[in-house]
Design a protein around this motif. Sequence first.
Motif, PDB file in Angstrom:
ATOM      1  N   GLY A 103     -34.278  26.792  58.785  1.00 39.90           N
ATOM      2  CA  GLY A 103     -34.516  25.407  58.351  1.00 39.90           C
ATOM      3  C   GLY A 103     -33.989  24.479  59.419  1.00 39.90           C
ATOM      4  N   GLY A 104     -34.633  23.322  59.537  1.00 42.36           N
ATOM      5  CA  GLY A 104     -34.334  22.399  60.617  1.00 42.36           C
ATOM      6  C   GLY A 104     -32.880  21.961  60.709  1.00 42.36           C
ATOM      7  N   SER A 105     -32.252  21.687  59.555  1.00 39.34           N
ATOM      8  CA  SER A 105     -30.894  21.137  59.633  1.00 39.34           C
ATOM      9  C   SER A 105     -29.913  22.160  60.209  1.00 39.34           C
ATOM     10  CB  SER A 105     -30.425  20.650  58.264  1.00 39.34           C
ATOM     11  OG  SER A 105     -30.374  21.718  57.348  1.00 39.34           O
TER      12      SER A 105
ATOM     13  N   TYR B 119     -26.534  17.799  56.348  1.00 40.22           N
ATOM     14  CA  TYR B 119     -27.175  17.871  55.032  1.00 40.22           C
ATOM     15  C   TYR B 119     -26.156  17.398  53.985  1.00 40.22           C
ATOM     16  CZ  TYR B 119     -31.027  19.458  52.038  1.00 40.22           C
ATOM     17  OH  TYR B 119     -32.095  19.518  51.195  1.00 40.22           O
TER      18      TYR B 119
ATOM     19  N   HIS C 196     -30.574  14.805  56.884  1.00 40.24           N
ATOM     20  CA  HIS C 196     -31.666  15.535  57.548  1.00 40.24           C
ATOM     21  C   HIS C 196     -33.029  15.328  56.905  1.00 40.24           C
ATOM     22  CE1 HIS C 196     -29.924  17.811  60.857  1.00 40.24           C
ATOM     23  NE2 HIS C 196     -28.789  17.736  60.164  1.00 40.24           N
TER      24      HIS C 196
ATOM     25  N   THR D 119     -34.607  16.303  53.294  1.00 37.98           N
ATOM     26  CA  THR D 119     -34.738  16.659  51.877  1.00 37.98           C
ATOM     27  C   THR D 119     -33.440  16.369  51.107  1.00 37.98           C
ATOM     28  OG1 THR D 119     -34.339  18.918  52.624  1.00 37.98           O
ATOM     29  CG2 THR D 119     -36.598  18.339  52.071  1.00 37.98           C
TER      30      THR D 119
ATOM     31  N   ASN E  68     -33.404  14.043  66.431  1.00 36.94           N
ATOM     32  CA  ASN E  68     -33.194  15.459  66.749  1.00 36.94           C
ATOM     33  C   ASN E  68     -33.547  15.716  68.208  1.00 36.94           C
ATOM     34  OD1 ASN E  68     -32.301  16.210  64.249  1.00 36.94           O
ATOM     35  ND2 ASN E  68     -34.335  16.670  63.459  1.00 36.94           N
TER      36      ASN E  68
ATOM     37  N   ASN F  61     -40.498  26.950  56.493  1.00 43.48           N
ATOM     38  CA  ASN F  61     -39.805  27.795  55.516  1.00 43.48           C
ATOM     39  C   ASN F  61     -40.672  28.031  54.274  1.00 43.48           C
ATOM     40  OD1 ASN F  61     -39.668  25.250  54.420  1.00 43.48           O
ATOM     41  ND2 ASN F  61     -37.508  24.964  54.914  1.00 43.48           N
TER      42      ASN F  61
ATOM     43  N   ARG G 148     -42.140  26.272  52.048  1.00 44.13           N
ATOM     44  CA  ARG G 148     -41.890  25.593  50.774  1.00 44.13           C
ATOM     45  C   ARG G 148     -43.062  24.691  50.463  1.00 44.13           C
ATOM     46  NH1 ARG G 148     -36.106  24.448  52.379  1.00 44.13           N
ATOM     47  NH2 ARG G 148     -35.179  26.508  52.224  1.00 44.13           N
TER      48      ARG G 148
ATOM     49  N   LYS H 299     -44.359  21.716  52.532  1.00 49.25           N
ATOM     50  CA  LYS H 299     -45.054  21.962  53.814  1.00 49.25           C
ATOM     51  C   LYS H 299     -46.572  21.971  53.658  1.00 49.25           C
ATOM     52  CE  LYS H 299     -41.096  22.365  55.749  1.00 49.25           C
ATOM     53  NZ  LYS H 299     -40.581  21.379  56.680  1.00 49.25           N
TER      54      LYS H 299
ATOM     55  N   ASN I 247     -43.933  15.643  53.181  1.00 49.08           N
ATOM     56  CA  ASN I 247     -42.766  14.857  53.536  1.00 49.08           C
ATOM     57  C   ASN I 247     -42.103  15.513  54.727  1.00 49.08           C
ATOM     58  OD1 ASN I 247     -40.614  13.032  53.206  1.00 49.08           O
ATOM     59  ND2 ASN I 247     -40.979  13.084  50.999  1.00 49.08           N
ATOM     60  N   GLU I 248     -41.632  14.726  55.678  1.00 49.14           N
ATOM     61  CA  GLU I 248     -40.981  15.330  56.854  1.00 49.14           C
ATOM     62  C   GLU I 248     -40.151  14.231  57.501  1.00 49.14           C
ATOM     63  OE1 GLU I 248     -40.225  18.747  58.108  1.00 49.14           O
ATOM     64  OE2 GLU I 248     -42.302  18.850  57.441  1.00 49.14           O
ATOM     65  N   SER I 249     -38.844  14.390  57.479  1.00 48.95           N
ATOM     66  CA  SER I 249     -38.014  13.311  58.013  1.00 48.95           C
ATOM     67  C   SER I 249     -38.108  13.220  59.538  1.00 48.95           C
ATOM     68  CB  SER I 249     -36.563  13.538  57.629  1.00 48.95           C
ATOM     69  OG  SER I 249     -36.086  14.669  58.306  1.00 48.95           O
ATOM     70  N   PHE I 250     -38.405  14.325  60.176  1.00 48.07           N
ATOM     71  CA  PHE I 250     -38.491  14.340  61.646  1.00 48.07           C
ATOM     72  C   PHE I 250     -39.598  15.297  62.110  1.00 48.07           C
ATOM     73  CE2 PHE I 250     -37.473  15.901  65.868  1.00 48.07           C
ATOM     74  CZ  PHE I 250     -37.166  14.738  66.565  1.00 48.07           C
ATOM     75  N   GLY I 251     -39.446  16.572  61.735  1.00 44.85           N
ATOM     76  CA  GLY I 251     -40.434  17.569  62.175  1.00 44.85           C
ATOM     77  C   GLY I 251     -39.954  18.298  63.422  1.00 44.85           C
ATOM     78  N   LEU I 252     -38.761  18.883  63.320  1.00 41.25           N
ATOM     79  CA  LEU I 252     -38.190  19.589  64.472  1.00 41.25           C
ATOM     80  C   LEU I 252     -39.115  20.708  64.963  1.00 41.25           C
ATOM     81  CD1 LEU I 252     -35.713  19.799  66.327  1.00 41.25           C
ATOM     82  CD2 LEU I 252     -34.662  21.327  64.665  1.00 41.25           C
TER      83      LEU I 252
HETATM   84  O1  GMT Z   1     -37.983  21.184  56.204  1.00 40.26           O
HETATM   85  C1  GMT Z   1     -37.185  21.787  55.485  1.00 40.26           C
HETATM   86  O2  GMT Z   1     -37.428  22.145  54.348  1.00 40.26           O
HETATM   87  C2  GMT Z   1     -35.843  22.087  56.033  1.00 40.26           C
HETATM   88  C3  GMT Z   1     -35.034  20.846  56.214  1.00 40.26           C
HETATM   89  C4  GMT Z   1     -33.623  21.238  56.458  1.00 40.26           C
HETATM   90  O3  GMT Z   1     -32.781  20.514  56.001  1.00 40.26           O
HETATM   91  O4  GMT Z   1     -33.312  22.237  57.064  1.00 40.26           O
HETATM   92  O5  GMT Z   1     -35.596  20.118  57.304  1.00 40.26           O
HETATM   93  C5  GMT Z   1     -35.291  18.764  57.384  1.00 40.26           C
HETATM   94  O6  GMT Z   1     -34.423  18.605  58.510  1.00 40.26           O
HETATM   95  C6  GMT Z   1     -35.009  18.872  59.775  1.00 40.26           C
HETATM   96  C7  GMT Z   1     -33.943  18.725  60.855  1.00 40.26           C
HETATM   97  O7  GMT Z   1     -33.409  17.455  60.898  1.00 40.26           O
HETATM   98  C8  GMT Z   1     -36.191  17.921  59.999  1.00 40.26           C
HETATM   99  O8  GMT Z   1     -36.787  18.192  61.250  1.00 40.26           O
HETATM  100  C9  GMT Z   1     -37.227  18.152  58.890  1.00 40.26           C
HETATM  101  O9  GMT Z   1     -38.265  17.207  59.058  1.00 40.26           O
HETATM  102  C10 GMT Z   1     -36.580  17.948  57.538  1.00 40.26           C
HETATM  103  N1  GMT Z   1     -37.519  18.370  56.498  1.00 40.26           N
HETATM  104  C11 GMT Z   1     -38.042  17.504  55.629  1.00 40.26           C
HETATM  105  O10 GMT Z   1     -37.793  16.308  55.635  1.00 40.26           O
HETATM  106  C12 GMT Z   1     -38.999  18.077  54.655  1.00 40.26           C
END
Ligand code: GMT
Length: 413
Positions: A45-47, A125, A154, A156, A207, A239, A241, A244, A314-319
């Motif tokens: 996961g991105g965080s 997170y 991050h 979610t 990021n 991941n 979910r 995505k 939904n995607e706060s960044f999209g690493l």
């Molecule tokens: O995308 C996920 O479900 C994982 C999540 C996480 O917390 O690991 O990703 C979030 O954090 C990433 C790193 O900062 C971002 O790149 C992803 O966009 C963000 N995911 C969402 O907002 C859905």
Amino acid sequence: MSKKPQHCCGFFCIYYCLKFAVSFLLIGQKNEFMKIGVVCYPTFGGSGVLATELGLGLAKKGHQVHFITYRTPFRLTSFQENVYYHEVNDLNYPLFEYAPYETTLASKMVDVVLHEGLDILHVHYAVPHASVAYMAKKILLTKGKYIPIVTTLHGTDITLVGKDPAMAPVVQFSINKSDGVTAVSHALKQETLEAFDIKKDIQVIHNFIDLNRFNRQNKDHFKQAIAPNGERIFIHVSNFRKVKRMEDVIQMFNIVQNQIPATLLMIGDGPERYKMEELCRELQLCETIRFLGKQEAVEELLAISDVFVMPSENESFGLAALEAMACGVPVISSNVGGIPEVNIDGETGYISDVGAVEEMAKNALDILSSEEKLDAFRKAALAQAHRFSLESILPKYEAFYAEVIDKEVYKTT
Ligand code: GMT
């Protein structure tokens, strides 16, 4: 009329010069010797990825980094100088239906901060790490130790989980009680301010990507194995979910593969995998879609890919998209959250409304319509990724830590 202000002015000048000099020394010193605790999720996961890469990057610069997690973070694969790992104990007792993770995590934080003499705790997170850190901070105060807390939001942790009334009061409180708060995109900052009553300033630190690891390396032998007849390679990494929207990846690919020879790599695993495999069978795409599961060396698969697909709800960044771009892969994505801060429409790829699979397919075909066009998109993606290099973003965290530590020093003296 003129004399008193002149004295005042002189006094303030000296005061501020001294204050500046002390801050400078403190910042310099902290930058040299910071001992940083990193709390994150160790799972795919991105965080967790970002937290681990940040920790490793800081350690390479000479800081001492202590990871505090319930399992070794998956990108913490080998020994590295200045890196320490403290596993949060799993305390189970027949009375508990769920092991009290928050309690064991807070206790571990207290232990590590005290015995390793940490200067700062950086929690990634908000849920539950920010509130647990606050608890640890309060306990440490009773022991005469002051520890500043930085919380990084991050995505979610705000957009899906944190906003939920079942968690919101604690999330809001703990963000406000953090000594420093960062968000990984402007969009996430905005969403946080809209969802909660936030008193703290939120600093946006995007990021980043390690370009030594993510680049377009030559993996032609992989390409030969995966696309022996020169098929275009599409790739999705997540991941698995619901957020995505993986059915959109498959539906969009279905349209594309009706027009050009193509193959799709699905990297990762998670709750939606069974459903997606079923959909592939229904659409008779089992030959062209490969589910490869979780992959450590995702950069090797990105290096042979032509289009990355991220149709998220939904995607706060999209690493994951940034990792693809660093390997010269254009991105077809939705236009939600922080994605437009990363994927530039018509340059590094295309962005569309959530669910617009036909448009996404059309855009992907446009990118692949000629080698020249694909090459131009590849170059733009690469150039954009360079704007998010580890070398340019990491100093922002160092400066932010120094500022937070410095503020704390003044608070306590
Ligand atoms: O995308 C996920 O479900 C994982 C999540 C996480 O917390 O690991 O990703 C979030 O954090 C990433 C790193 O900062 C971002 O790149 C992803 O966009 C963000 N995911 C969402 O907002 C859905």
